[in-house]
Design a protein around this motif. Sequence first.
Motif, PDB file in Angstrom:
ATOM      1  N   MET A 161       0.842  -1.196   0.000  1.00 49.11           N
ATOM      2  CA  MET A 161       0.000   0.000   0.000  1.00 49.11           C
ATOM      3  C   MET A 161       0.879   1.248   0.000  1.00 49.11           C
ATOM      4  O   MET A 161       1.801   1.357   0.798  1.00 49.11           O
ATOM      5  CB  MET A 161      -0.890   0.008   1.240  1.00 49.11           C
ATOM      6  CG  MET A 161      -1.740   1.265   1.393  1.00 49.11           C
ATOM      7  SD  MET A 161      -2.883   1.181   2.779  1.00 49.11           S
ATOM      8  CE  MET A 161      -1.768   1.150   4.164  1.00 49.11           C
ATOM      9  N   ILE A 162       0.624   2.174  -0.917  1.00 42.25           N
ATOM     10  CA  ILE A 162       1.323   3.451  -0.929  1.00 42.25           C
ATOM     11  C   ILE A 162       0.716   4.343   0.147  1.00 42.25           C
ATOM     12  O   ILE A 162      -0.491   4.596   0.159  1.00 42.25           O
ATOM     13  CB  ILE A 162       1.224   4.116  -2.313  1.00 42.25           C
ATOM     14  CG1 ILE A 162       1.906   3.232  -3.361  1.00 42.25           C
ATOM     15  CG2 ILE A 162       1.846   5.505  -2.285  1.00 42.25           C
ATOM     16  CD1 ILE A 162       1.718   3.707  -4.772  1.00 42.25           C
ATOM     17  N   LEU A 163       1.547   4.807   1.062  1.00 45.34           N
ATOM     18  CA  LEU A 163       1.082   5.581   2.206  1.00 45.34           C
ATOM     19  C   LEU A 163       0.919   7.057   1.857  1.00 45.34           C
ATOM     20  O   LEU A 163       1.701   7.616   1.082  1.00 45.34           O
ATOM     21  CB  LEU A 163       2.082   5.441   3.356  1.00 45.34           C
ATOM     22  CG  LEU A 163       2.353   4.014   3.846  1.00 45.34           C
ATOM     23  CD1 LEU A 163       3.517   4.012   4.835  1.00 45.34           C
ATOM     24  CD2 LEU A 163       1.109   3.401   4.474  1.00 45.34           C
ATOM     25  N   HIS A 164      -0.098   7.679   2.445  1.00 47.94           N
ATOM     26  CA  HIS A 164      -0.241   9.130   2.317  1.00 47.94           C
ATOM     27  C   HIS A 164       0.985   9.778   2.962  1.00 47.94           C
ATOM     28  O   HIS A 164       1.344   9.461   4.097  1.00 47.94           O
ATOM     29  CB  HIS A 164      -1.515   9.609   3.012  1.00 47.94           C
ATOM     30  CG  HIS A 164      -1.675  11.094   2.990  1.00 47.94           C
ATOM     31  ND1 HIS A 164      -1.232  11.903   4.014  1.00 47.94           N
ATOM     32  CD2 HIS A 164      -2.204  11.923   2.058  1.00 47.94           C
ATOM     33  CE1 HIS A 164      -1.504  13.160   3.720  1.00 47.94           C
ATOM     34  NE2 HIS A 164      -2.084  13.202   2.553  1.00 47.94           N
ATOM     35  N   THR A 165       1.639  10.687   2.248  1.00 48.54           N
ATOM     36  CA  THR A 165       2.957  11.157   2.666  1.00 48.54           C
ATOM     37  C   THR A 165       3.093  12.665   2.524  1.00 48.54           C
ATOM     38  O   THR A 165       2.637  13.254   1.540  1.00 48.54           O
ATOM     39  CB  THR A 165       4.053  10.468   1.823  1.00 48.54           C
ATOM     40  OG1 THR A 165       3.915   9.048   1.955  1.00 48.54           O
ATOM     41  CG2 THR A 165       5.435  10.873   2.279  1.00 48.54           C
ATOM     42  N   THR A 166       3.736  13.269   3.513  1.00 43.98           N
ATOM     43  CA  THR A 166       4.089  14.689   3.488  1.00 43.98           C
ATOM     44  C   THR A 166       5.589  14.803   3.200  1.00 43.98           C
ATOM     45  O   THR A 166       6.391  14.127   3.845  1.00 43.98           O
ATOM     46  CB  THR A 166       3.767  15.349   4.839  1.00 43.98           C
ATOM     47  OG1 THR A 166       2.373  15.217   5.105  1.00 43.98           O
ATOM     48  CG2 THR A 166       4.149  16.820   4.829  1.00 43.98           C
ATOM     49  N   ILE A 167       5.966  15.640   2.246  1.00 40.74           N
ATOM     50  CA  ILE A 167       7.360  15.759   1.828  1.00 40.74           C
ATOM     51  C   ILE A 167       7.759  17.225   1.790  1.00 40.74           C
ATOM     52  O   ILE A 167       6.992  18.081   1.341  1.00 40.74           O
ATOM     53  CB  ILE A 167       7.579  15.144   0.435  1.00 40.74           C
ATOM     54  CG1 ILE A 167       7.222  13.652   0.442  1.00 40.74           C
ATOM     55  CG2 ILE A 167       9.024  15.334  -0.032  1.00 40.74           C
ATOM     56  CD1 ILE A 167       7.276  13.003  -0.924  1.00 40.74           C
ATOM     57  N   CYS A 168       8.973  17.522   2.277  1.00 33.61           N
ATOM     58  CA  CYS A 168       9.512  18.870   2.134  1.00 33.61           C
ATOM     59  C   CYS A 168      11.034  18.804   2.027  1.00 33.61           C
ATOM     60  O   CYS A 168      11.662  17.863   2.516  1.00 33.61           O
ATOM     61  CB  CYS A 168       9.094  19.777   3.292  1.00 33.61           C
ATOM     62  SG  CYS A 168       9.719  19.283   4.896  1.00 33.61           S
ATOM     63  N   GLY A 169      11.613  19.785   1.368  1.00 37.41           N
ATOM     64  CA  GLY A 169      13.056  19.859   1.216  1.00 37.41           C
ATOM     65  C   GLY A 169      13.565  19.041   0.047  1.00 37.41           C
ATOM     66  O   GLY A 169      12.840  18.264  -0.572  1.00 37.41           O
ATOM     67  N   GLU A 170      14.852  19.239  -0.251  1.00 41.40           N
ATOM     68  CA  GLU A 170      15.534  18.515  -1.318  1.00 41.40           C
ATOM     69  C   GLU A 170      16.887  18.041  -0.818  1.00 41.40           C
ATOM     70  O   GLU A 170      17.539  18.728  -0.039  1.00 41.40           O
ATOM     71  CB  GLU A 170      15.714  19.409  -2.551  1.00 41.40           C
ATOM     72  CG  GLU A 170      14.415  19.785  -3.247  1.00 41.40           C
ATOM     73  CD  GLU A 170      13.718  18.593  -3.873  1.00 41.40           C
ATOM     74  OE1 GLU A 170      14.413  17.594  -4.184  1.00 41.40           O
ATOM     75  OE2 GLU A 170      12.494  18.656  -4.055  1.00 41.40           O
ATOM     76  N   GLY A 171      17.297  16.869  -1.271  1.00 40.11           N
ATOM     77  CA  GLY A 171      18.592  16.333  -0.888  1.00 40.11           C
ATOM     78  C   GLY A 171      18.501  14.864  -0.530  1.00 40.11           C
ATOM     79  O   GLY A 171      17.666  14.129  -1.091  1.00 40.11           O
ATOM     80  N   LEU A 172      19.346  14.417   0.386  1.00 39.56           N
ATOM     81  CA  LEU A 172      19.322  13.018   0.813  1.00 39.56           C
ATOM     82  C   LEU A 172      17.999  12.707   1.496  1.00 39.56           C
ATOM     83  O   LEU A 172      17.541  13.468   2.362  1.00 39.56           O
ATOM     84  CB  LEU A 172      20.474  12.737   1.784  1.00 39.56           C
ATOM     85  CG  LEU A 172      21.866  12.595   1.174  1.00 39.56           C
ATOM     86  CD1 LEU A 172      22.914  12.465   2.279  1.00 39.56           C
ATOM     87  CD2 LEU A 172      21.920  11.374   0.260  1.00 39.56           C
ATOM     88  N   PRO A 173      17.339  11.603   1.144  1.00 34.06           N
ATOM     89  CA  PRO A 173      16.049  11.278   1.741  1.00 34.06           C
ATOM     90  C   PRO A 173      16.172  10.899   3.216  1.00 34.06           C
ATOM     91  O   PRO A 173      17.036  10.105   3.605  1.00 34.06           O
ATOM     92  CB  PRO A 173      15.561  10.081   0.920  1.00 34.06           C
ATOM     93  CG  PRO A 173      16.366  10.105  -0.339  1.00 34.06           C
ATOM     94  CD  PRO A 173      17.694  10.673   0.060  1.00 34.06           C
ATOM     95  N   LEU A 174      15.312  11.477   4.034  1.00 38.79           N
ATOM     96  CA  LEU A 174      15.219  11.177   5.462  1.00 38.79           C
ATOM     97  C   LEU A 174      13.772  10.822   5.770  1.00 38.79           C
ATOM     98  O   LEU A 174      12.882  11.666   5.679  1.00 38.79           O
ATOM     99  CB  LEU A 174      15.666  12.382   6.296  1.00 38.79           C
ATOM    100  CG  LEU A 174      15.410  12.312   7.812  1.00 38.79           C
ATOM    101  CD1 LEU A 174      16.113  11.107   8.431  1.00 38.79           C
ATOM    102  CD2 LEU A 174      15.854  13.618   8.479  1.00 38.79           C
ATOM    103  N   LEU A 175      13.529   9.570   6.117  1.00 39.49           N
ATOM    104  CA  LEU A 175      12.195   9.055   6.408  1.00 39.49           C
ATOM    105  C   LEU A 175      11.943   9.137   7.903  1.00 39.49           C
ATOM    106  O   LEU A 175      12.671   8.530   8.701  1.00 39.49           O
ATOM    107  CB  LEU A 175      12.093   7.612   5.919  1.00 39.49           C
ATOM    108  CG  LEU A 175      10.765   6.874   6.101  1.00 39.49           C
ATOM    109  CD1 LEU A 175       9.687   7.478   5.210  1.00 39.49           C
ATOM    110  CD2 LEU A 175      10.945   5.389   5.798  1.00 39.49           C
ATOM    111  N   LEU A 176      10.922   9.892   8.321  1.00 39.77           N
ATOM    112  CA  LEU A 176      10.571  10.054   9.730  1.00 39.77           C
ATOM    113  C   LEU A 176       9.234   9.383   9.992  1.00 39.77           C
ATOM    114  O   LEU A 176       8.226   9.735   9.363  1.00 39.77           O
ATOM    115  CB  LEU A 176      10.501  11.542  10.083  1.00 39.77           C
ATOM    116  CG  LEU A 176      11.801  12.349   9.902  1.00 39.77           C
ATOM    117  CD1 LEU A 176      11.564  13.817  10.235  1.00 39.77           C
ATOM    118  CD2 LEU A 176      12.916  11.781  10.763  1.00 39.77           C
TER     119      LEU A 176
END
Length: 245
Positions: A1-16
């Motif tokens: 399942m693809i999760l609803h996701t909030t994203i901001c910024g650019e660069g190395l991915p950091l998953l919180l």
Amino acid sequence: MILHTTICGEGLPLLLLHSGGMTGETEYDEQSVYFSQRNYKVIRPDLRGHGQSGRLSGDYFDYCAEDIIETLDYLEIKSCHVAGVSLGGLTALIFANQFPERVRSLTFTGIFPEKKQNREDQLKEEEENLTSLSNDPETVSYLNTIHVNNDWRALFKSWTAPNWYPFHETSNVASLACPTLCIAGDGLSDEIEAAITFRKLNSSIQLAIIPFANHLVHREQPSLYTETLNLFLQEVDNSQKRQSR
């Protein structure tokens, strides 16, 4: 399942990964601002059964890692730093165990490697706390607002099942291949003990004890938590750069 996701910024991915009962949009606000301004792409999904992601399942943790993989694949992210607290910490560790090639580093907070002898008493106390929350009008209104696609009462109830906690996963840290940091607040002796046990199970796990904090360190001491996580990530990134030369 693809999760609803909030994203901001650019660069190395950091998953919180948020704690139980919260969502990607309601947790890690301070950290999201901080890291998005420092060349990180901050990714905050709503975990299964939370917020707008939907589909609470009985065998919850069997699907959590797959949810993360499907979401990262959809976002075309091959690997990322992963940090999680409480329920998010459990998901982060399971994800790192099952898909080590997708994890640049792992940070977890507020989870336990072993079942305590007083586990039944802990579950009873947890059930009483959740019942109290479910009867508080202000809390009910807030949870109804943030969990628009989910039955948060069913979510709460699932946490009190005798075998819900995935100790078979949390005790399996000896073979963790990625750089790993365990953060604990100094206000809870059982979480400090858990952090030390993780270190005994895998001597390469780094520990950080944050003063004047309890279970939700990132909320109670956001600056100290953020600076500690940043120091860890910078060390990991610099080390990986040196190895790639």
